[in-house]
Write an enzyme that holds these catalytic residues in place. Structure first.
Site, PDB file in Angstrom:
ATOM      1  N   ASP A 116       2.709  -2.652  11.361  1.00 41.70           N
ATOM      2  CA  ASP A 116       3.389  -2.238  10.140  1.00 41.70           C
ATOM      3  C   ASP A 116       4.466  -1.249  10.571  1.00 41.70           C
ATOM      4  OD1 ASP A 116       3.949  -1.755   7.423  1.00 41.70           O
ATOM      5  OD2 ASP A 116       2.580  -0.053   7.407  1.00 41.70           O
ATOM      6  N   ASP A 140      -1.682   1.334   8.180  1.00 41.42           N
ATOM      7  CA  ASP A 140      -2.011   2.698   7.767  1.00 41.42           C
ATOM      8  C   ASP A 140      -2.525   2.782   6.339  1.00 41.42           C
ATOM      9  OD1 ASP A 140       0.663   2.062   6.834  1.00 41.42           O
ATOM     10  OD2 ASP A 140       0.819   4.168   6.245  1.00 41.42           O
ATOM     11  N   ASP A 176       6.398   1.501   8.146  1.00 39.93           N
ATOM     12  CA  ASP A 176       6.312   2.811   7.501  1.00 39.93           C
ATOM     13  C   ASP A 176       4.898   3.364   7.592  1.00 39.93           C
ATOM     14  OD1 ASP A 176       9.068   2.820   6.398  1.00 39.93           O
ATOM     15  OD2 ASP A 176       8.321   1.074   5.317  1.00 39.93           O
TER      16      ASP A 176
END
Length: 295
Positions: free
Chosen positions: A77, A234, A79
């Protein structure tokens, strides 16, 4: 990871490769030299088989870092994993909703989701006159301005983990729910553009995270089965998306927006430097429990 939006398909695949050097035999009497260097064929095969059974490497693999034979790709991922961009989205939100006050408790449930639900909530919560479509466009412009004000340094260990995956001969992908107009400028600002074999953005799929579509599409572009992929995520939505795609999921809690450990993650780390590609959970042993959802 920030709330995101979807647009028509766009991607940025790339590729890398390498060459294998051949060993040269002495020029004088090449056949005789080869015979002196090599043991009898039967003995050689038995020696190699015994070495591999004992847990050693095949001679052709010497010098190459080891990794689980079931893993063929690492998909990141963006961000909250490779860059800590959440403060950027937080500032854009504050500018958009001013003079109304947005609290972190109100904002956090939308991290990693699409823009539209976030804007629909804000319109109702703050009593805004603008339509969801207008708010979405304004938010996109506000985030773009924040990105362009850069630089956006990569999180500690990001470059090293990408390099470690490359050294092991793994495919490396990027899978971000952000729109392409945010993803590529962010990669440039972080100095990470050109680091991936395939880039998938929120523009490329109809259903956003936490649906598995975006990770399944990334696996297809890389030519790898989902079960042979490790996803580094995240957010709760991202962890659930990758887990439901059937991948081994590593949850990184390094960014300022770190979510609580998710039940759908097979490994939770505090830093990308804690990810050991040689000691990842085996896909067959992984439990793809659905996480509880956003905080």
């Amino acid at each position: 990871m920030a709330p995101q939006h979807r647009r028509p398909a766009r991607g940025a695949p790339g590729a890398t490769g390498g060459l294998h050097a051949r060993r040269r035999l002495p020029r004088r009497h090449p056949r005789r030299a080869a015979a002196a260097l090599l043991p009898p064929p039967g003995a050689a095969r038995r020696a190699v088989a015994a070495q591999v059974r004992a847990g050693g490497q095949h001679p052709t693999e010497r010098g190459r870092p080891r990794v689980s034979q079931t893993i063929e790709a690492v998909i990141f991922d963006l961000d909250g994993v490779l860059v800590d961009s959440e403060p950027l989205h937080w500032r854009a939100s504050h500018r958009l909703f001013a003079p109304h006050k947005l609290t972190m408790e109100e904002y956090e449930p939308f991290v990693g989701l699409a823009i539209e639900p976030y804007m629909a909530w804000a319109r109702e919560h703050f009593g805004l006159e603008a339509s969801v479509e207008e708010l979405t466009q304004r938010y996109s412009e506000a985030v773009t301005a924040e990105i362009e004000a850069g630089p956006i340094p990569p999180l500690d260990g990001a470059r090293e983990l990408i390099a470690a995956a490359r050294a092991r001969g793994l495919h490396v992908g990027l899978c971000s729910q952000s729109i392409a107009d945010w993803v590529y400028p962010t990669l440039r600002a972080a100095g990470l553009d050109g680091s991936f074999d395939a880039v998938v953005t929120g523009d490329d799929v109809e259903r956003a995270k936490p649906e598995p579509d975006i990770y399944l599409h990334a696996a297809r572009l890389l030519g790898v089965a989902p079960a042979a992929c490790v996803a580094v995520e995240d957010s709760p939505a991202g962890v659930r998306s990758a887990a439901d795609a059937g991948m081994v999921v590593v949850q990184s809690r390094q960014a300022s927006s770190a979510a609580e450990p998710q039940s759908g993650a097979h490994l939770v780390v505090g830093s990308l430097r804690d990810v050991d590609l040689d000691r990842l959970p085996e896909p067959s042993a992984a439990s793809f429990a659905r996480p509880e959802g956003p905080r």
